[in-house]
Design a protein around this motif. Sequence first.
Motif, mmCIF file in Angstrom:
data_model
loop_
_atom_site.group_PDB
_atom_site.id
_atom_site.type_symbol
_atom_site.label_atom_id
_atom_site.label_comp_id
_atom_site.label_asym_id
_atom_site.label_seq_id
_atom_site.Cartn_x
_atom_site.Cartn_y
_atom_site.Cartn_z
ATOM 1 N N LEU A 151 -2.918 8.449 -5.977
ATOM 2 C CA LEU A 151 -2.319 9.093 -4.800
ATOM 3 C C LEU A 151 -2.054 10.554 -5.181
ATOM 4 O O LEU A 151 -2.895 11.170 -5.810
ATOM 5 C CB LEU A 151 -1.052 8.354 -4.349
ATOM 6 N N ASN B 275 -5.045 7.769 7.492
ATOM 7 C CA ASN B 275 -5.257 7.229 6.142
ATOM 8 C C ASN B 275 -6.609 6.532 6.089
ATOM 9 O O ASN B 275 -6.997 5.866 7.058
ATOM 10 C CB ASN B 275 -4.131 6.232 5.819
ATOM 11 N N ASN B 276 -7.255 6.652 4.938
ATOM 12 C CA ASN B 276 -8.598 6.046 4.835
ATOM 13 C C ASN B 276 -8.593 4.523 4.972
ATOM 14 O O ASN B 276 -9.646 3.906 5.060
ATOM 15 C CB ASN B 276 -9.320 6.500 3.558
ATOM 16 N N LYS C 210 -5.450 -1.642 -2.482
ATOM 17 C CA LYS C 210 -6.627 -1.432 -1.617
ATOM 18 C C LYS C 210 -7.293 -2.775 -1.328
ATOM 19 O O LYS C 210 -7.727 -3.041 -0.215
ATOM 20 C CB LYS C 210 -7.629 -0.488 -2.302
ATOM 21 N N ASN D 190 -0.391 11.713 -0.064
ATOM 22 C CA ASN D 190 0.404 10.514 -0.329
ATOM 23 C C ASN D 190 1.048 10.604 -1.704
ATOM 24 O O ASN D 190 0.557 11.334 -2.554
ATOM 25 C CB ASN D 190 -0.513 9.280 -0.298
ATOM 26 N N GLU E 141 -11.953 4.690 -6.643
ATOM 27 C CA GLU E 141 -10.662 5.073 -6.073
ATOM 28 C C GLU E 141 -9.857 5.933 -7.038
ATOM 29 O O GLU E 141 -9.694 5.579 -8.216
ATOM 30 C CB GLU E 141 -9.878 3.786 -5.756
ATOM 31 N N ASP E 142 -9.381 7.041 -6.535
ATOM 32 C CA ASP E 142 -8.418 7.867 -7.268
ATOM 33 C C ASP E 142 -8.895 8.302 -8.650
ATOM 34 O O ASP E 142 -8.149 8.219 -9.645
ATOM 35 C CB ASP E 142 -7.050 7.161 -7.309
ATOM 36 N N ARG F 256 -5.920 10.151 -11.103
ATOM 37 C CA ARG F 256 -5.208 10.840 -10.010
ATOM 38 C C ARG F 256 -4.803 9.769 -8.998
ATOM 39 O O ARG F 256 -5.537 9.489 -8.072
ATOM 40 C CB ARG F 256 -6.142 11.886 -9.384
ATOM 41 N N ASP G 86 -13.974 6.285 -2.028
ATOM 42 C CA ASP G 86 -13.062 6.215 -0.890
ATOM 43 C C ASP G 86 -12.387 7.553 -0.609
ATOM 44 O O ASP G 86 -12.234 7.962 0.541
ATOM 45 C CB ASP G 86 -12.018 5.131 -1.207
ATOM 46 N N ASP G 87 -11.976 8.251 -1.665
ATOM 47 C CA ASP G 87 -11.238 9.503 -1.462
ATOM 48 C C ASP G 87 -12.121 10.599 -0.901
ATOM 49 O O ASP G 87 -11.686 11.408 -0.087
ATOM 50 C CB ASP G 87 -10.606 9.952 -2.786
ATOM 51 N N TYR H 21 0.873 -1.179 0.000
ATOM 52 C CA TYR H 21 0.000 0.000 0.000
ATOM 53 C C TYR H 21 0.909 1.229 0.000
ATOM 54 O O TYR H 21 2.079 1.138 -0.365
ATOM 55 C CB TYR H 21 -0.913 -0.122 1.245
HETATM 56 C C1 LIG Z 1 -5.058 6.961 0.606
HETATM 57 C C2 LIG Z 1 -5.715 7.325 -0.633
HETATM 58 O O1 LIG Z 1 -6.798 6.858 -0.937
HETATM 59 C C3 LIG Z 1 -5.091 8.289 -1.497
HETATM 60 O O2 LIG Z 1 -4.042 8.820 -1.169
HETATM 61 O O3 LIG Z 1 -5.657 8.550 -2.559
#
Ligand SMILES: CC(=O)C(=O)O
Length: 634
Positions: free
Chosen positions: A210, A520-521, A226, A476, A297-298, A208, A320-321, A155
């Motif tokens: 991190l 952190n999530n 994840k 991150n 995610e992202d 995008r 999640d973000d 991770y």
């Molecule tokens: C931790 C996370 O989901 C991020 O940095 O995008």
Amino acid sequence: MSNFSSQLRLSSSLLKHLKHQINATSSTTSASAAAMMFERRSFTTTEGSRPTIVHKRSIDILHDPWFNKGTAFSMTERDRLDLRGLLPPTVMSSQQQIERFMVDLKRLEVQARDGPSDPNALAKWRILNRLHDRNETMYYKVLIENIEEYAPIVYTPTVGLVCQNYSGLFRRPRGMYFSAEDRGEMMSMVYNWPADQVDMIVVTDGSRILGLGDLGVQGIGITIGKLDLYVAAAGINPQRVLPVMIDVGTNNERLLKDPLYLGLQEHRLDGEEYISVVDEFMEAVFTRWPHVIVQFEDFQSKWAFNLLQRYRNTYRMFNDDVQGTAGVAIAGLLGAVRAQGKPMIDFPKQKIVVAGAGSAGIGVVNAARKTMARMLGNTESAFESASSQFWVVDANGLITEERTNIDPQALPFARKAKEVGHQGLREGASLVEVVQQIKPDVLLGLSAVGGLFSKEVLEALKGSTSTRPAIFAMSNPTKNAECTPEEAFSVLGDQLIFASGSPFNDVKFDGVIGHCNQGNNMYLFPGIGLGTLLSGSRIISDGMLQAAAECLAAYMKDDEVLKGIIYPSISSIRDITKEVAAAVVKEAIEEDLAEGYRDMDARELKKLDMEEIKTYVKNNMWEPRYPTLVYRKE
Ligand SMILES: CC(=O)C(=O)O
Ligand SMILES: NC(=O)C1=CN([C@@H]2O[C@H](COP(=O)(O)OP(=O)(O)OC[C@H]3O[C@@H](n4cnc5c(N)ncnc54)[C@H](O)[C@@H]3O)[C@@H](O)[C@H]2O)C=CC1
Ligand SMILES: [Mg+2]
């Protein structure tokens, strides 16, 4: 698919195939000579002339070292062998494959210099990845038993480096790829995935990753990372997770020019075209697996919010973000209030400066404002009052109503020009000016800009009116953190509360320890997913997310919080996740959303008290133990 069972099936079918070939040769030929002949024949035929007969398709062929061609499978072959979606979209020549491998091999040393603080991080990732491909039970046992050591490898931060170099690191595919070229095909190609049951999908479009920007198809690495935590922390069965990459192109000019890039080499789709691809993907996966949960995610901000609004009332999904990060931040912000020796109900008095107005920053401000407003009685004036506690700064400085072309998501948090004028500020004021004038209790960074909390900004925070100011440098991976704990504690001293998105060691100075919490999530998303799965809730409501955040906040004991420890250690992530999942299940029951899971129907669920819910959750968490295997003919 479990590698364990696939390996067993693979070797038996390989044997069968080999036997068939041996029988076809002269009866006097020895088995080993026949095997060699077979091997020679396979290799010569794949070069051109005569085709090789194979008795397997789909993932089995990718996992068969004799027949696998990896990215060199042509599109017609991919269709013929049910491989569509199981490989990144670009077809490569065998020469390109070798070039990619060599570039990776040679780059190892450079990566070690530029990457996370552990110079061996990438080498460790490779070893773990190979184990992941060979034996999933063993892989997850290693990960669970050594989570503190290996979470930073599978991770953040190492996963960022892995994504950046995915073209070189790519060996065996894992997960599915839905590309813009698969439009019209997704409903059928989703059946190429070998598992009949999928509980969790983590999907990205790579826009995008991190704080590393647009990494295109290489973003698949984050979905794998994840899902590793879903298995390790939430005990989701690894046979029922599916990492997904939606490849709609990339706007990363370097990748667009890279001859070894594995994704679509065209600019990203936008507007309706983009939405239609994601719509088709959602329809396909929910048709095949109606009970699946999809974690977004992202995705770049504009799509993160847009798709969340589009799907959240119809599908079992969350972002999640936006939502996971918000919950983790709220738990930490409440911890920071307690660390000042104050009751949590004092939260609405906190002055919070947020650097970063993207999916994560706006997600946090939105949820924190709601939490404050609820504490103040949930009236309109409570909402107004809560709004006045936040100052949001983005790449163009302080956001006020005077901002032209303001992002609609940021608009509700734009400060009134007159009001900030009285505070000695103006539209576009710099972060350091904002910190100097506001003297905030909390400085929170979700900007993806490493070092943004410069010495000047940290010095300005010394003026904070709080007895224990807090810094959340949440971006991150490690190099994107707004500041390091050393920098922060050296300026602000031991009363500071500090959290970062990627892990850092605690800081020792003048005989005291400055605690570095990991904000952190990862402390929430596994429990949100597991709780949703086990409740059978049709959607993921705000209440379920709030319950998750409150559970995490309550997890920390007073004596820990007073020492500045506001998040738990990752070594207890499995226990935290169980608690969070139970809180989510309970809330789903209370909101009448829970439809049950397997034998536990909605009526049975309603009868459970909190302790029984926790036991129910625990009993449904997968453990990495070898099952007994028995062979049966198909
Ligand atoms: C931790 C996370 O989901 C991020 O940095 O995008
Ligand atoms: N710790 C955690 O659990 C999480 C951390 N993150 C991290 O948060 C960061 C941002 O993620 P997103 O919001 O999705 O990205 P984004 O790209 O949507 O937003 C970044 C924001 O930062 C702003 N920004 C850029 N330069 C700035 C500057 N010099 N000063 C102030 N603001 C500046 C941009 O204007 C934009 O509003 C990433 O590094 C990501 O890894 C994201 C989710 C969870
Ligand atoms: Mg993320």
